[in-house]
Structures are given as structure tokens and as C-alpha cells.
Scaffold this active site. Sequence first.
Site, PDB file in Angstrom:
ATOM      1  N   LYS A  50       0.776  -1.334   0.002  1.00 38.41           N
ATOM      2  CA  LYS A  50       0.094  -0.022  -0.127  1.00 38.41           C
ATOM      3  C   LYS A  50       0.912   1.294   0.060  1.00 38.41           C
ATOM      4  O   LYS A  50       0.451   2.365  -0.483  1.00 38.41           O
ATOM      5  CB  LYS A  50      -1.007   0.124   1.232  1.00 38.41           C
ATOM      6  N   ARG A 145      -5.147   1.405  18.005  1.00 41.88           N
ATOM      7  CA  ARG A 145      -5.666   1.593  16.660  1.00 41.88           C
ATOM      8  C   ARG A 145      -6.681   0.513  16.565  1.00 41.88           C
ATOM      9  O   ARG A 145      -7.746   0.366  17.264  1.00 41.88           O
ATOM     10  CB  ARG A 145      -4.732   1.675  15.678  1.00 41.88           C
TER      11      ARG A 145
HETATM   12  C1  LIG Z   1       0.519  -0.636   6.663  1.00 44.55           C
HETATM   13  C2  LIG Z   1       0.454  -1.709   7.399  1.00 44.55           C
HETATM   14  C3  LIG Z   1       1.659  -2.515   7.861  1.00 44.55           C
HETATM   15  C4  LIG Z   1       2.846  -2.113   7.264  1.00 44.55           C
HETATM   16  O1  LIG Z   1       3.509  -1.416   7.906  1.00 44.55           O
HETATM   17  P1  LIG Z   1       5.119  -0.859   7.627  1.00 44.55           P
HETATM   18  O2  LIG Z   1       5.295  -0.096   8.534  1.00 44.55           O
HETATM   19  O3  LIG Z   1       4.900  -0.307   6.082  1.00 44.55           O
HETATM   20  O4  LIG Z   1       5.764  -2.118   7.547  1.00 44.55           O
HETATM   21  C5  LIG Z   1       1.406  -3.671   8.606  1.00 44.55           C
HETATM   22  N1  LIG Z   1      -0.036  -3.942   9.245  1.00 44.55           N
HETATM   23  C6  LIG Z   1      -1.183  -3.145   8.791  1.00 44.55           C
HETATM   24  C7  LIG Z   1      -2.257  -3.484   9.708  1.00 44.55           C
HETATM   25  C8  LIG Z   1      -0.954  -1.984   8.344  1.00 44.55           C
HETATM   26  O5  LIG Z   1      -1.862  -1.204   7.965  1.00 44.55           O
END
Ligand SMILES: *Cc1c(COP(=O)(O)O)cnc(C)c1O
Length: 375
Positions: A50, A145
Site C-alpha cells: 500500500k 488503533r
Molecule cells: C500498513 C500496515 C502494515 C505495514 O507497515 P510498514 O510500516 O509499512 O511495514 C502492517 N500492518 C498493517 C495493519 C498495516 O496497516
Amino acid sequence: VGCAPEQTQRFLESYVKPILEINKNIIRRNAETILVLCRKNGVEPFAVIKGFNALDGVTEAIVEAGYKTLASSRLPHLAAVRRSAYDVETLALRIPMLSEIPEVIEYCDISLNSELETLKALDKEARSADKIHKVILMRDLGDLREGIFERERFIETAISAEKHLPNLRLFGVGTNLTCYGSVIPTVENLSVLAKDAAEIERAIGRELEVVSGGNTTSIPLMVSGKMPKKVNNLRIGEAITVPCDLAGHWHCPVEGLSNEGLILRAEVIEVGSKPTHPIGELGVNCFGSYSDYEDRGVRRRALVALGAFDIGACDKLIPQDKGVKILGASSDHMIIDIEDSSVNYGLGDVMSFTLHYQAMLFATANPFITKKYVN
Ligand SMILES: *Cc1c(COP(=O)(O)O)cnc(C)c1O
């Protein structure tokens, strides 16, 4: 963009600056480095796509590195993965909206969840699509969160999904840290997840496939060898594409990682000397904030055609010229102190930056930035 998307897109691809240069070899090497490091520590990571808006070439480099599951918070990213020929599973990272349940079942093999009502809706939709959908139940360990906060309710929900929702497979449990509450992953908080996982396994009489201990920010704990054994998965995005904070914020440099897979290049449109303190009565800036301005006398500075529109906050860029300092930015202009640089900048010169995570989010998704693959 606007009313003639195709023409506009062609124009953007041929002319428009800034340019985001993408080096797939560097991204692939980063992705392999993380994969090897994780596997050495008993962790099979999911790759999170993402943060770079699932740009095709970047996703491709990550798949080539050997990841078997691609994850995103945004379903269109995962729909695109499904349309590709990649032999991977897809995972929805954001807790599903009740209004997107059909799309989750259609495009995702796995989803992260925290609400029983949502799980019931997923089960019902999976049944009508004649599918088994895998779920990872999220526990909130204090970052506040997503995730179920109370231990009892967490375990009951897991058991309930296993026993009463036949078209779901309770694939595992997980947690997310360092997002809202800035909570650092530790032996203590991840051991709580490990303990919950063990209790759920006892109750359902089988092992869970996945115990997912967080994101990039769990890598330092893993590298230190202190990650609870039961944690066998991480969801990694940032460390693959813009790993600079691992060394910076987290004091956990990983050999072989480079921040230069993505480089943003923008053009100098004004150059000269000006005072460093604004002149006149001061109120708020263009974004409604009060700022402090240090008076350092008259200094050389460059104005660059790049702004908050392109990258969010300007302090999330790292100039490649260590002699310059970013002073500020409005939507479309960035002001850069060049007094101490050994480069004699002139009009039309290009300044280059690597990115922190937020700048990557903005730059990769911004249609006014040309994406250029250099290999
Ligand atoms: C975006 C996201 C990640 C990835 O985090 P990074 O810091 O890019 O490694 C992992 N878990 C969830 C739930 C996320 O929303």
C-alpha cells in the site's frame, strides 16, 4: 485528473516534473534482504504494497524476491494483484467496512479483523460465493488503533469464529503497534499475543497458522533475537521500500538495505540570496500554522518546483546533497537553504531526495509526479 484522463495521463508521462525514479534492482535487493533476515528468525513475512500505491514495477520486484502473500489496506491494490499472473495470496490489512464485504471476499484470500459482526458478514458472503475466507483476528496491545482490547473478548471471538462461522478459517492472530499510540514492540507486549495464541489453540484443538507480530517496527526486536518464538509472521512494507528509519529512528541498521530505490527529482525555479526572517507582521502560514523563523541573516537559497501537494510534509524528504537544508514548503514550492552546499545551483538544475514513509505515500499516489523506472 480532470476531465480528459487519457490525454492528461499521456501529457504527464511525457512532460511533467517532478520525477520519481524507481530502481527495481534496489527494491528487489531490499525485499530479498528482509525475506532472508525474517526467515533466519523463524518469520515468514507478508509484503505490504500500500505504501507505494501498488505501483506495478515495485510490486513485481517484490514478487520476484519471493514473497508469497501481498497485503494492502486498499482493495483496488489487491484487485490488481488478482488480475495479474502472480502466484500469491492477497491480504486485506484494514478492518473491512461492512459496505465492502463482497469485494473483500472476491479479491482477498485473507483479511485482518476485530469485529464479530464483520466476521459474520464475511462468513455469510463467503458462503454465498462458495468460498472459505481466511481471517486473522487482531488484538490491541495498547497502541489503540485496531484490534480487540479485552483479552476475554478476544479469545471468545476467536473461538466463536472457529465454531460458528463455517465459511471462515481462523488463520491466526495478530497485532499492530507503533501506528497511533507509538507503542514499541517488546518481549512483554508480544508475549501477551503469543500467550493468547496458545490459549486459543488449546480451546480449538489445533495450531494457528499465523501469529503476526506487527510491521516494520518489529524488525529491531526480531534482529535482537528476543521475539517470542510463537510469532511467525510480520507484515512488512516500509523496510522494503524506504528503510531509512530502521537505522535512523530505530538504531537498527540492516546490512544490504538502501533507501535509494525511490528518488524524487525536482527542478530549481528561482535561486539567489534573501533574508532568513520574514519581513512584516507575522500571522499563520498557508496551512494555518504558526511557525518560528530563525534569523540567520541573508543566505543563498533555492526555490524548487515541489511542494506539500507532492510529498505531504517537507521534513519527510532527505536531500541527497548533504550541504542543503529544507526550510519549508507550501503546496507547490519548496524553499531550500543552499548557502553551505558545495554545489553552485543554477536555474534548471535538479535537486534529488530520498523519501521517508509519508513522502512515499504522497509521491507514489500523486498523478502530477512522473514515475520513471531506471532499470
Ligand atoms: C500498513 C500496515 C502494515 C505495514 O507497515 P510498514 O510500516 O509499512 O511495514 C502492517 N500492518 C498493517 C495493519 C498495516 O496497516
